[in-house]
Design a protein around this motif. Structure first.
Motif, PDB file in Angstrom:
ATOM      1  N   GLU A 715       0.478  -0.995   0.013  1.00  0.00           N
ATOM      2  CA  GLU A 715      -0.015   0.239  -0.468  1.00  0.00           C
ATOM      3  C   GLU A 715       1.259   1.154  -0.076  1.00  0.00           C
ATOM      4  OE1 GLU A 715      -3.790   0.103   2.024  1.00  0.00           O
ATOM      5  OE2 GLU A 715      -2.932  -2.203   3.488  1.00  0.00           O
ATOM      6  N   ILE A 716       0.401   1.941  -1.066  1.00  0.00           N
ATOM      7  CA  ILE A 716       1.525   3.592  -0.959  1.00  0.00           C
ATOM      8  C   ILE A 716       0.481   4.714  -1.156  1.00  0.00           C
ATOM      9  CG2 ILE A 716       3.401   2.365  -2.021  1.00  0.00           C
ATOM     10  CD1 ILE A 716       2.955   3.081  -4.474  1.00  0.00           C
ATOM     11  N   ALA A 745       1.518  -3.305  -6.231  1.00  0.00           N
ATOM     12  CA  ALA A 745       1.111  -1.781  -5.792  1.00  0.00           C
ATOM     13  C   ALA A 745      -0.303  -1.469  -5.705  1.00  0.00           C
ATOM     14  CB  ALA A 745       1.722  -0.711  -6.588  1.00  0.00           C
ATOM     15  N   MET A 746      -0.356  -1.265  -4.347  1.00  0.00           N
ATOM     16  CA  MET A 746      -1.974  -0.408  -4.352  1.00  0.00           C
ATOM     17  C   MET A 746      -2.118   0.739  -3.818  1.00  0.00           C
ATOM     18  SD  MET A 746      -4.609  -1.454  -1.011  1.00  0.00           S
ATOM     19  CE  MET A 746      -5.239  -3.327  -2.404  1.00  0.00           C
ATOM     20  N   VAL A 747      -2.062   1.618  -4.519  1.00  0.00           N
ATOM     21  CA  VAL A 747      -2.044   2.931  -4.602  1.00  0.00           C
ATOM     22  C   VAL A 747      -3.534   3.673  -3.941  1.00  0.00           C
ATOM     23  CG1 VAL A 747      -2.253   5.488  -5.846  1.00  0.00           C
ATOM     24  CG2 VAL A 747      -0.912   4.040  -6.673  1.00  0.00           C
ATOM     25  N   THR A 748      -3.668   4.007  -2.670  1.00  0.00           N
ATOM     26  CA  THR A 748      -4.103   4.250  -1.602  1.00  0.00           C
ATOM     27  C   THR A 748      -4.467   5.614  -1.059  1.00  0.00           C
ATOM     28  OG1 THR A 748      -5.096   2.834   0.499  1.00  0.00           O
ATOM     29  CG2 THR A 748      -2.687   2.957   0.254  1.00  0.00           C
ATOM     30  N   LYS A 749      -5.928   6.148  -1.034  1.00  0.00           N
ATOM     31  CA  LYS A 749      -6.037   7.727   0.651  1.00  0.00           C
ATOM     32  C   LYS A 749      -5.419   7.154   2.066  1.00  0.00           C
ATOM     33  CE  LYS A 749      -9.749   9.918  -2.276  1.00  0.00           C
ATOM     34  NZ  LYS A 749      -8.406  10.471  -3.651  1.00  0.00           N
ATOM     35  N   ARG A 750      -5.737   5.791   2.266  1.00  0.00           N
ATOM     36  CA  ARG A 750      -4.969   5.504   3.618  1.00  0.00           C
ATOM     37  C   ARG A 750      -3.406   5.028   4.207  1.00  0.00           C
ATOM     38  NH1 ARG A 750      -8.789   0.614   1.337  1.00  0.00           N
ATOM     39  NH2 ARG A 750      -6.396  -0.086   0.867  1.00  0.00           N
ATOM     40  N   VAL A 761       8.157  12.474   5.243  1.00  0.00           N
ATOM     41  CA  VAL A 761       8.168  11.084   4.905  1.00  0.00           C
ATOM     42  C   VAL A 761       7.487   9.852   4.471  1.00  0.00           C
ATOM     43  CG1 VAL A 761       9.560   9.040   6.458  1.00  0.00           C
ATOM     44  CG2 VAL A 761      10.325  11.082   7.006  1.00  0.00           C
ATOM     45  N   HIS A 762       7.410   8.975   3.353  1.00  0.00           N
ATOM     46  CA  HIS A 762       6.626   8.237   3.212  1.00  0.00           C
ATOM     47  C   HIS A 762       6.923   7.107   4.357  1.00  0.00           C
ATOM     48  CE1 HIS A 762       5.352  10.725  -0.183  1.00  0.00           C
ATOM     49  NE2 HIS A 762       6.605  11.245  -0.455  1.00  0.00           N
ATOM     50  N   GLN A 763       5.577   6.779   4.453  1.00  0.00           N
ATOM     51  CA  GLN A 763       5.419   5.428   4.957  1.00  0.00           C
ATOM     52  C   GLN A 763       4.755   4.414   4.037  1.00  0.00           C
ATOM     53  OE1 GLN A 763       4.476   4.931   8.982  1.00  0.00           O
ATOM     54  NE2 GLN A 763       4.153   2.009   9.160  1.00  0.00           N
ATOM     55  N   VAL A 764       4.977   3.150   3.786  1.00  0.00           N
ATOM     56  CA  VAL A 764       4.237   1.924   3.011  1.00  0.00           C
ATOM     57  C   VAL A 764       4.531   0.846   4.530  1.00  0.00           C
ATOM     58  CG1 VAL A 764       5.429   2.936   0.517  1.00  0.00           C
ATOM     59  CG2 VAL A 764       6.342   0.461   2.826  1.00  0.00           C
ATOM     60  N   GLY A 765       3.018   0.245   3.539  1.00  0.00           N
ATOM     61  CA  GLY A 765       2.625  -1.456   4.076  1.00  0.00           C
ATOM     62  C   GLY A 765       2.116  -2.120   3.055  1.00  0.00           C
TER      63      GLY A 765
END
Ligand SMILES: Nc1nc2c(c(=O)[nH]1)N[C@H]1C(S)=C(S)[C@@H](COP(=O)(O)OP(=O)(O)OC[C@H]3O[C@@H](n4cnc5c(=O)[nH]c(N)nc54)[C@H](O)[C@@H]3O)O[C@H]1N2
Ligand SMILES: Nc1nc2c(c(=O)[nH]1)N[C@H]1C(S)=C(S)[C@@H](COP(=O)(O)OP(=O)(O)OC[C@H]3O[C@@H](n4cnc5c(=O)[nH]c(N)nc54)[C@H](O)[C@@H]3O)O[C@H]1N2
Ligand SMILES: [Mo]
Length: 811
Positions: A715-716, A745-750, A761-765
């Motif tokens: 998730e990005i 890649a799951m592009v998300t507003k989450r 700083v970007h965080q992904v999950g």
């Protein structure tokens, strides 16, 4: 949990921080929603927006690994704004105690630090005693060395600006949470906290929880209905498995595993039996010898005698200063020191950090035994990606186990309720319970030792090992009786306070752990489970009474809750020093002049205002009060913010210590760690999804679940996707210094970018539910743990799955 599921409905404010309760604990979440229906405010603090956030009043995003900073700011707010519950703090915590002159804290380090060993000597983390051995106290709380003032001083550094800059949480959001939550620091309001892996999966995991414990004590939220700190546990019956000692440092009932330097029983008991000179402190663990000796008797029965220290020397011992967590086990395998591995109901090749290392380590095994209902990547490691089966010497066995619904026994929920369940169906084929497999293997080992001898043979040949029934199957009732405890000879128990004598016959079940003896007259497999049966053999775990006399949802006649059917622990703290409930509308307990009425009280003694017979409320603590200053942890008596092992920062804004100075650094050739760099610029966290179970070894067989969640994804945020030119659904490569995980890649507003120390700083999950073995065409991807570091909490070695650094690139 200090409290239990149904009790969540009693809260006025629920802080869900470090948990995705709606997706992973739907039953607990039902009670959270009941509280909400009654007007409670539900807050979710999580790096990512989830289905839990969607059902809460509001969601606050924070950067992974910064919870202590967030909560440290809350402690500062509570003390600065006088929001604490004064009566409670003064009487029921060690706020008024005086900290020893030699204790200090300076620039991220507590006194006693040895940089070479990365360890603290805790000798200076002590509270002062007066001439007669009683703790020194200042009931005005003004002494600068009082716990209260030292606490205030420590957290005064956690200013709004600092905390906001570390966590990436806006100051408005910080203030909103602090204000709402600290409003529960009054007698008629209750606030509770629900956590799970978002707190434990860190190098500061235990301290995350302790920081919240401090908040709950300051607000008087401990020991009350709708309060407490509530760990929403994971695997089915994981509560039961820790109660029965799945963790390496524990024996059943959280007794301590002996270490080599404790050479005799006396030595051992002296170390673990706390002493208090204060007549008002119940100091309940002074009964430790009764629990431990009864445990030894349960192992070796009449072979354990007073003369041989009840078999203490047969006990396996840990080497001093050594740890035996899963990560250490893998490390020892990697070094070729561990030759055989029983992998029972787990998929280590997928679930354990640094999977590349784990899989390599397994190549050094002589043998591997699985006990499972399905095959998985661990049992098939010898033909995994990049492995040449011809070069693997390991002999692998997979024993068919029955599934949980195919066997009878007890199962404990997070709220310590031990519920009996019945067998619903026979296992297919040769499947039998893992318990039966172990009993049979050990019986065979015992026979071998009887015939051939071997090191420490008596430990095995003397074992009481009669847990099969006449048909040769595991006798669960025998096992559960053994756990509950029994009298080993006819015994008369005298209660001096009540002036009564009760006679018990040899073989009779022990009615409560209060009856356990340190002289060998009782045998008990797990003292906290004592009382799960009555003396007449009635199984209380089977109770299904729906009465609820308090109206608080305690349901005292439903199952058995340890200890002694107490539903909310530390419950004496729900009343003032005279035993009057602080909140008459949520009366958990009340002193009626001669006895307590309500929940099963934490001990029968009168409330503490009775200077002669009364006791302080926290009876399991040596001093009878709860610890704001808590020298029990290995990494500091006050929690302090440190960055995760891998972090986007080169400097900790709080001190010169970037990472937790007391964590063990694994130094093997496959244990690489990245420092902050352009190469791995994004914070990554991992978690589960609703549709799969953990490694997916259980759920990836199901076509309909795979249809919903077919493969590994990352998730990005929309912002990061734009920066990198990554479209939703594009194939990408996520990499860390240890490995790669190709996925979608799951592009998300989450996820939203954070501003940390003035920078974006970007965080992904990523979920961790996939492995190469199935789906069979390999379309699911492989384990996310290819990316994670071998690093864990300083106290528990729970791995740091929740914060490490990665890169994400178009594949
Ligand atoms: N459907 C389903 N249910 C399950 C499971 C499953 O696999 N599937 N697994 C079971 C098991 S074994 C367990 S242990 C539990 C786990 O239950 P949870 O702990 O709820 O599970 P996770 O998804 O690992 O993590 C929870 C949340 O922590 C957040 N998080 C990550 N880093 C941080 C951080 O630094 N701080 C904070 N505050 N939050 C952070 C994540 O974004 C995630 O939303 O669930 C159990 N229930
Ligand atoms: N990156 C990352 N890694 C993680 C986590 C994370 O959040 N992120 N979470 C961690 C957590 S909290 C956990 S609990 C672990 C879980 O890690 P594991 O315990 O290794 O994983 P599970 O998928 O729960 O494995 C369960 C195994 O038990 C088998 N099984 C299921 N039911 C039965 C039964 O009734 N009897 C028997 N004998 N076998 C059965 C299944 O077939 C499966 O093979 O993963 C940890 N790993
Ligand atoms: Mo778990």
């Amino acid at each position: 949990m200090t409290n239990h599921y149904c009790d969540l409905k009693n809260a006025d404010v629920i802080l869900i921080m470090g948990s995705n309760a709606a997706e992973h604990h739907p039953i607990a979440f039902k009670w959270i929603l009941r509280a909400k229906e009654k007007g409670a405010t539900i807050i979710h603090v999580d790096p990512r927006y989830t289905r839990t956030s969607a059902r809460c009043d509001f969601h606050v995003p924070l950067r992974s690994g910064t919870d202590i900073a967030f909560l440290g700011g809350m402690i500062n707010y509570i003390l600065e704004k006088d929001k604490y519950f004064k009566d409670y703090v003064l009487n029921y915590t060690n706020a008024s105690f005086i900290i020893g002159e030699d204790y200090s804290f300076n620039d991220g380090l507590f006194s006693g630090y040895d940089a070479q060993k990365r360890k603290y000597d805790k000798a200076t983390w002590v509270l002062e005693k007066d001439g007669s051995g009683l703790p020194k106290r200042d009931m005005t709380l003004s002494n600068p060395r009082s716990v209260f003032q030292m606490l205030k001083n420590h957290y005064s550094r956690y200013t709004l600006d600092k905390v906001s800059s570390i966590t990436g949480v806006s100051k408005e959001n910080l203030l909103k949470v602090y204000e709402i939550y600290s409003a529960t620091g009054v007698p008629d309001k209750a606030g509770t906290e629900c956590y799970a892996l978002g707190w434990t999966h860190h190098t500061v995991g235990s301290q995350n929880i302790r920081t919240m414990a401090i908040i709950q004590l300051l607000l008087g939220n401990m020991g009350i209905a709708g309060g407490g700190i509530n760990a929403l546990r994971g695997e089915p019956n994981v509560q039961g498995s820790t109660d029965h000692c799945i963790l390496y440092g524990n024996l059943p009932g959280y007794l301590k595993m002996p270490s080599a330097s404790l050479e005799s029983l006396d030595h051992y008991l002296e170390k673990y039996t706390p002493v208090s000179k204060d007549p008002q402190s119940a100091n309940y663990y002074s009964n430790y010898p009764k629990f431990f000796v009864s445990f030894l008797k349960s192992l070796w029965d009449d072979k354990a005698t007073k003369e041989n220290g009840f078999g203490y020397n047969w006990m396996p011992k840990m080497d001093d200063g050594k740890h035996y967590s899963t990560m250490h086990m893998v490390d020892a395998m990697y070094e070729g020191k561990v030759k055989g591995y029983f992998c029972v109901a787990a998929d280590t090749a997928v679930s354990t950090p640094n999977s590349n290392k784990v899989r390599k380590a397994m190549e050094n095994l002589d043998w591997l035994v699985g006990e499972n209902i399905f095959n998985n990547e661990t049992y098939e490691f010898w033909r995994g990606p990049g492995v040449d089966p011809k070069k693997i010497k390991t002999e692998c066995f997979l024993l068919p186990a029955s599934a949980t619904m195919e066997k009878e026994g007890s199962q404990s929920n997070s709220g310590r309720w031990v519920q009996w369940k019945y067998k619903a169906a026979d296992a297919p084929g040769d499947g039998i319970p893992v318990g039966e497999i172990e009993i049979k293997i050990m019986a065979a080992v015992k026979k071998l030792y009887e015939k051939e001898g071997g090191p420490n043979a008596e430990a095995i040949t003397n074992l009481k090992w009669d847990y099969l029934d006449s048909k040769g199957h595991m006798d669960v009732l025998k096992v559960s009786h053994q756990i509950n405890g029994r009298f080993t000879e006819d015994t008369v128990i005298e209660d001096k306070a009540k002036g009564t004598k009760t006679e018990f016959k040899k073989g009779q079940l022990v009615p409560t752990f209060g009856n356990l003896q340190a002289d060998g007259k009782t045998a008990c497999g797990n003292w906290i489970m004592s009382g799960s049966y009555t003396a007449d053999g009635i199984n209380k775990m089977q109770s299904r009474g729906k009465e609820d006399p308090t109206g608080l949802g305690l349901f005292p006649n439903w199952s058995f809750a340890w200890p002694v059917n107490r539903r909310i622990i530390y419950n004496r703290a729900s009343c003032d020093v005279n035993g009057k409930p602080y909140n008459p509308k949520r009366k958990l307990l009340e002193w009626k002049g001669d006895k307590w009425v309500g929940d099963v009280p934490d001990g029968p003694w009168p409330p503490m205002a009775d200077k002669e017979k009364g006791k302080y409320p926290f009876i399991m603590k040596q001093d009878g009060v709860a610890s704001l200053f808590g020298p029990g942890m290995v990494d500091g008596p006050f929690p302090e913010h440190y960055e995760p092992l891998e972090s986007p920062l080169t400097k900790n804004p709080m001190s010169s210590q970037l990472i937790n100075p007391a964590i063990e650094i694994f130094k093997g050739e496959m244990d690489k760690v990245a420092s902050a760099s352009e190469k791995f610029p994004y914070v990554c966290t991992t978690y589960s999804c609703t549709e799969h179970w953990c490694t997916g070894a259980l759920t990836r067989w199901q076509a309909w679940l795979l249809e919903m969640q077919p493969e590994l994804y990352v998730e990005i945020s929309e912002q990061l996707a734009k920066e990198k030119g990554i479209q939703n659904g594009a194939r990408v490569k996520v990499s860390s210094v240890r490995g790669e995980a190709p996925c979608v890649a799951m592009v998300t507003k989450r996820f939203k970018p954070f501003t940390v120390e003035g920078k974006t700083v970007h965080q992904v999950g990523m979920p961790f539910n996939y492995g190469w073995l199935f789906p069979e065409d390999g379309s699911g991807g492989d384990s996310t743990n290819m990316l994670t570091p071998t690093a864990g909490c300083a106290n528990t070695f729970c791995p740091e799955y929740k914060a490490f650094m990665v890169n994400v690139e178009k594949a």
